[in-house]
Design an enzyme around this catalytic site. Structure first.
Site, mmCIF file in Angstrom:
data_model
loop_
_atom_site.group_PDB
_atom_site.id
_atom_site.type_symbol
_atom_site.label_atom_id
_atom_site.label_comp_id
_atom_site.label_asym_id
_atom_site.label_seq_id
_atom_site.Cartn_x
_atom_site.Cartn_y
_atom_site.Cartn_z
ATOM 1 N N SER A 86 25.925 -11.756 -11.215
ATOM 2 C CA SER A 86 25.725 -11.609 -9.769
ATOM 3 C C SER A 86 26.349 -12.693 -8.901
ATOM 4 C CB SER A 86 24.230 -11.525 -9.451
ATOM 5 O OG SER A 86 23.756 -10.232 -9.714
ATOM 6 N N LYS A 120 21.484 -17.259 -0.371
ATOM 7 C CA LYS A 120 21.102 -15.902 -0.773
ATOM 8 C C LYS A 120 19.640 -15.650 -0.424
ATOM 9 C CE LYS A 120 21.481 -12.789 -4.785
ATOM 10 N NZ LYS A 120 21.878 -12.676 -6.209
ATOM 11 N N SER A 175 25.186 -9.007 -7.399
ATOM 12 C CA SER A 175 24.272 -8.842 -6.279
ATOM 13 C C SER A 175 24.461 -9.864 -5.156
ATOM 14 C CB SER A 175 22.821 -8.909 -6.764
ATOM 15 O OG SER A 175 22.521 -10.197 -7.260
#
Lengths: 482, 97
Positions: A183, A84, A159
């Site tokens: 997330s 990420k 997210s």
């Protein structure tokens, strides 16, 4: 042998690498090719690293060495993964999908990156996300939305939408995400993969960009519960650079079920009309499957859980407004010219931050400002403790708690973009694990039929502090993994 | 529930410039968000400030410099938007007068 990415898991790939059926370089190349083919449609990756093949070559040497000396080698040696974009890899751009960090190069490795590299994992690239991890759809990325591999008209969740989509599109064997209010778990649910939010303090936060420091945890997204366990075991553990780490003996182990864990279901919380009936149907079928597998299912009450989302949307923005104060255009990142020194801050932050980030910074500033502090922030903290108490009480009679991961399957791109509260309601089942610090996992539990398309649905299991092993055990059993 | 004036004050505290259009839409969004979280005011609570997550305790380490490599210093300085030698340059803060 021919590499079949579709059916490959970390476990299988590791066996093949050890046996020499294919090399880490060949495996990495196969993922590179797949990403080249699919990423232009899905946008899971913001960047694909050009040095991944070098890392794969090193992994091949490690594997060959281990074979010669008959030594054990990590199951992650030579395994390609996505990272990420808010987790630092020294020398690489880490932008958190924000314009304010578009050209920022990480100056050190996050602890999780150090640990994965020591295990021989291969970093394929950085994955897309909602800007600074704020959002539930990856629509808040400054670099375009990530699309759901199951339906390109829908979001991948967020997210960590890029990480979940990367794994679901066979663009990585696993990916790292971060989870502040869901997330990791919600995008895993939307993309039909497994996602784990570890116990608060189980995995070092050193080198992940802080959003809500009392809520954030890094965790794995993978295809199977077994794979998530392998990654978790590699990234967890003590780190003096994170002052909130737990130790092995911080929490005492406990088990109520004799054979299998006893699973609690808070039916009262699933009764509202905010939950999609196809999701509820898949959830009820999951409960039936547990029963058929010999689990004792128990109805439980979590009296204050309906306040969890409100508590979260006070504490999280409060922490966001403090943590994002560091982006001032002085030390790193974007700087925009104003008429004087202080005006530089105003210009930099206006241009650098997206709408959702600005909204949350202002909301956090509001709930922390004098006159409102007691009414919002202090009250939220008190209710947070009440909710934690409810869970600890429930864990006196059950070993795990089952809920849907998200109230709906993946929604259409743009569907919730104009209504912040509708978007926030996506987190209703996931935020409690962050508020309480409990570990929680999302595992695929079927599909919702929607206008002819099958969309994945996730089941969430929560366990006691420090008891990820119950989550893996139950998850593997549910998914039929040996 | 929140006025444009209040919002302007928050924006100054948070060091963010807002356009007139921003303010209008933010007032609306704040109303809907605050309307939601205001339901928390109904809960009976005893307010005590010592919040903790699980059993996490603060772990401290000695405050000693571990890394003094020139290379790492260069890396950090190179990320600054405006660098002058070993310094990060910003606009003048004090007036000449």
């Amino acid at each position: 042998m021919k590499i079949d990415l579709k059916s490959l898991t970390i476990k299988k790939a590791s066996d093949h690498l050890k046996k020499g059926d294919f090399s880490a370089v060949e495996l990495t190349q196969a993922y590179h090719d797949e990403i080249t083919k699919k990423n232009k449609d899905i946008n899971a990756y913001l960047e694909v690293f050009d040095d991944a093949l070098d890392a794969a070559k090193q992994a091949d040497e490690k594997i060959a060495d281990a074979r010669k000396t008959r030594k054990e080698i990590s199951p992650l040696a030579g395994i390609p993964c996505g990272v990420k974009d808010n987790i630092l890899i020294k020398g690489k751009i880490a932008s958190a999908a924000s314009k304010i960090l578009e050209n920022y190069h990480a100056t050190y490795d996050a602890t999780v990156i150090k640990k994965l590299a020591a295990n021989g994992a291969v970093f394929l690239g950085r994955t897309n996300m909602d800007e600074f991890a704020m959002g539930g759809s990856t629509e808040n990325s400054a670099f375009g939305v990530t699309k759901n591999p199951y339906d390109l008209g829908r979001v991948a969740g967020g997210s960590s939408g890029g990480s979940a989509a990367a794994v679901a599109m066979d663009g990585a064997l696993f990916a790292l995400g971060s989870d502040t209010g869901g997330s990791i778990r919600q995008p895993a649910s939307f993309c039909g993969v497994v996602g784990l939010k570890p116990t608060y303090g189980a995995v070092s936060r050193y080198g992940v960009m802080a959003m809500g420091s009392s809520l954030d945890q890094i965790g794995p997204i993978a295809k199977t519960a077994s794979d998530a366990e392998i990654v978790f075991n590699a990234i967890k553990g003590n780190d003096l650079k994170d002052g909130t780490m737990i130790k092995d003996n911080t929490y005492t182990k406990k088990r109520i079920g004799k054979n299998k864990p006893v699973i609690g279901v808070p039916r009262h919380f699933l009764a509202g009309d905010g939950i999609d009936h196809e999701v509820l149907k898949a959830f009820n079928e999951a409960v039936d499957l547990f029963k058929a597998k010999g689990y004792e299912m128990k109805e439980i009450k979590l009296p204050n859980i309906s306040y969890a989302l409100m508590v979260y949307y006070i504490i999280m923005p409060a922490e966001v407004s403090s943590n994002l104060a560091r982006f001032d255009g002085v030390k790193y990142g974007l700087r925009k010219n104003g008429k004087d020194g202080i005006d530089d801050y105003f210009e930099t932050r206006r241009v650098g931050f997206g709408r959702e980030v600005i909204r949350r910074i202002l909301l956090g500033t509001y709930v922390l400002s004098s006159g409102y502090y007691d009414a919002y922030y202090n009250r939220a903290n008190a209710v947070r403790r009440m909710i934690t108490g409810d869970f600890l009480k429930a864990f006196e009679s059950v070993d795990a708690i089952a809920m849907p991961t998200a109230p709906s399957p993946a929604f259409k791109i743009g569907e919730k973009a104009s209504d912040p509260v509708a978007m926030y309601l996506e987190d209703i089942f996931t935020v409690t694990a962050n508020l309480t610090g409990l570990p929680a996992i999302s595992i695929p539990c079927g599909f919702a039929e929607n206008s002819g398309k099958k969309l994945p649905v996730g089941l969430q299991l929560t366990a006691r502090h420090g008891d990820e092993s119950t989550l893996f055990e139950t998850g593997k059993d549910f998914l039929g993994e040996s | 529930m929140i006025t444009e004036k209040e919002l302007e004050r928050l924006a100054i505290l948070a060091r963010i410039k807002l356009s007139e259009g921003d303010k209008k839409s933010l007032v609306k969004e704040f109303d809907s968000i605050l309307g939601y979280i205001d339901q928390l005011k109904k809960v009976e609570v005893s307010l005590d400030a010592s919040a903790r997550v699980g059993s996490v305790k603060n772990v401290t380490r000695p405050d000693v410099v571990e890394n003094t490599s020139r290379e790492d210093r260069e890396r950090l300085l190179n990320e600054a938007p405006d660098r002058q030698g070993d310094f990060i340059a910003v606009k003048k803060i004090l007036n000449n007068t």
